[in-house]
Design an enzyme around this catalytic site. Structure first.
Site, PDB file in Angstrom:
ATOM      1  N   ASP A  27      81.204  23.812 105.682  1.00  0.00           N
ATOM      2  CA  ASP A  27      81.396  24.828 104.658  1.00  0.00           C
ATOM      3  C   ASP A  27      80.647  24.492 103.376  1.00  0.00           C
ATOM      4  O   ASP A  27      80.127  23.380 103.211  1.00  0.00           O
ATOM      5  CB  ASP A  27      82.889  24.974 104.344  1.00  0.00           C
ATOM      6  N   ARG A  60      79.393  23.906 112.145  1.00  0.00           N
ATOM      7  CA  ARG A  60      79.137  24.358 110.781  1.00  0.00           C
ATOM      8  C   ARG A  60      79.901  23.487 109.785  1.00  0.00           C
ATOM      9  O   ARG A  60      80.997  23.032 110.074  1.00  0.00           O
ATOM     10  CB  ARG A  60      79.600  25.805 110.606  1.00  0.00           C
ATOM     11  N   ARG A  98      90.615  19.575 105.844  1.00  0.00           N
ATOM     12  CA  ARG A  98      90.967  19.726 104.431  1.00  0.00           C
ATOM     13  C   ARG A  98      92.446  20.090 104.255  1.00  0.00           C
ATOM     14  O   ARG A  98      93.085  19.658 103.290  1.00  0.00           O
ATOM     15  CB  ARG A  98      90.058  20.760 103.779  1.00  0.00           C
TER      16      ARG A  98
END
Length: 246
Positions: A53, A51, A198
């Protein structure tokens, strides 16, 4: 039953991430499944390598789906690129072994994070870079990056809530290169936890700004506490760069 593998490029700026959600169709997966289902006349569910975001982009997301449709791979790709939104593009397509699974067969991934530096921000790349106006000590960031290499418990560098699953991951490569007014941070690892890239980027930026030392990476690992790492860098600078299979 045919197993079709797609390599997809997408601009995630206006989507709520990859995974389809119950309360919105504004996801990459939803858009792709809608087009494939219309093409085949049957409900299609796709499997992705992982996935991404909301706001995160992909240069080479890998997807597979199964179908009995009698169309060539070139025809399938042409159909997809005709009817998908223009910010989602099927770059590559091939028919693969029926056992191929885009997620479970992935061995490692590369992520790219782009930081805009300098006195002047950019109007055109603002959706694809994170602008940092402060001076960044690239040498200190590179030294800190070396402490990220190898196998570690990355719990402190993630937003993972559950403690049931392993948070151990291995980083094979971490490079920082400067290209004109951008820093490119490339991470290659056997897997990444939620927000791991991140948070690593946010921590490296703080080190570059002199708010932390490169050696603080060791203390963050030892603490296993999210609050001891840096901020989570914004989504728009992050790209799924490449997925590797045997």
């Amino acid at each position: 039953m045919r197993n079709i593998k797609l390599t997809i490029e997408y601009d995630g700026a206006r989507y709520n991430g990859w995974q389809k959600l119950g309360d919105t169709e504004n996801t990459i997966q939803s858009k792709l499944e809608k087009v494939l289902s219309e093409m085949t006349g049957r409900k299609i569910e796709v499997i992705a390598s992982g996935r991404t975001d909301s706001g995160v982009h992909a240069l080479a997301q890998i997807v597979n789906f199964k179908t009995n449709i009698n169309m060539s791979t070139k025809e399938i790709r042409r159909y997809c690129n005709q009817y998908l939104p223009k910010d989602i593009v099927v770059k590559g397509i091939e028919e693969v072994d029926e056992r191929f699974h885009a997620r479970y067969n992935a061995k490692s991934k590369k992520y790219l994070y782009r930081i805009r530096i300098g006195a002047i921000p950019t109007a055109f790349n603002r959706k694809y870079t994170y602008y940092v106006p402060n001076y960044l000590d690239i040498e200190a960031m590179q030294k800190a990056g070396s402490y990220l290499l190898g196998e570690h418990d990355f719990k402190a560098f993630s937003s993972v809530k559950s403690s049931k699953k392993s948070t151990s991951r291995e980083i094979f490569e971490m490079d920082i290169t400067k290209e004109e007014n951008e820093l490119h941070l490339l991470f290659h690892g056997n897997g990444f936890l939620h927000n791991m890239v991140r948070i690593m980027v946010g921590t490296l930026i703080e080190i570059g700004e002199g708010k932390r030392t490169p050696e603080s990476i060791k203390d963050i690992f030892a603490s296993k506490t999210r609050e001891n790492a840096g901020v989570t860098a914004p989504a728009q600078g992050l790209f799924l760069y490449e997925v590797f299979y045997d």
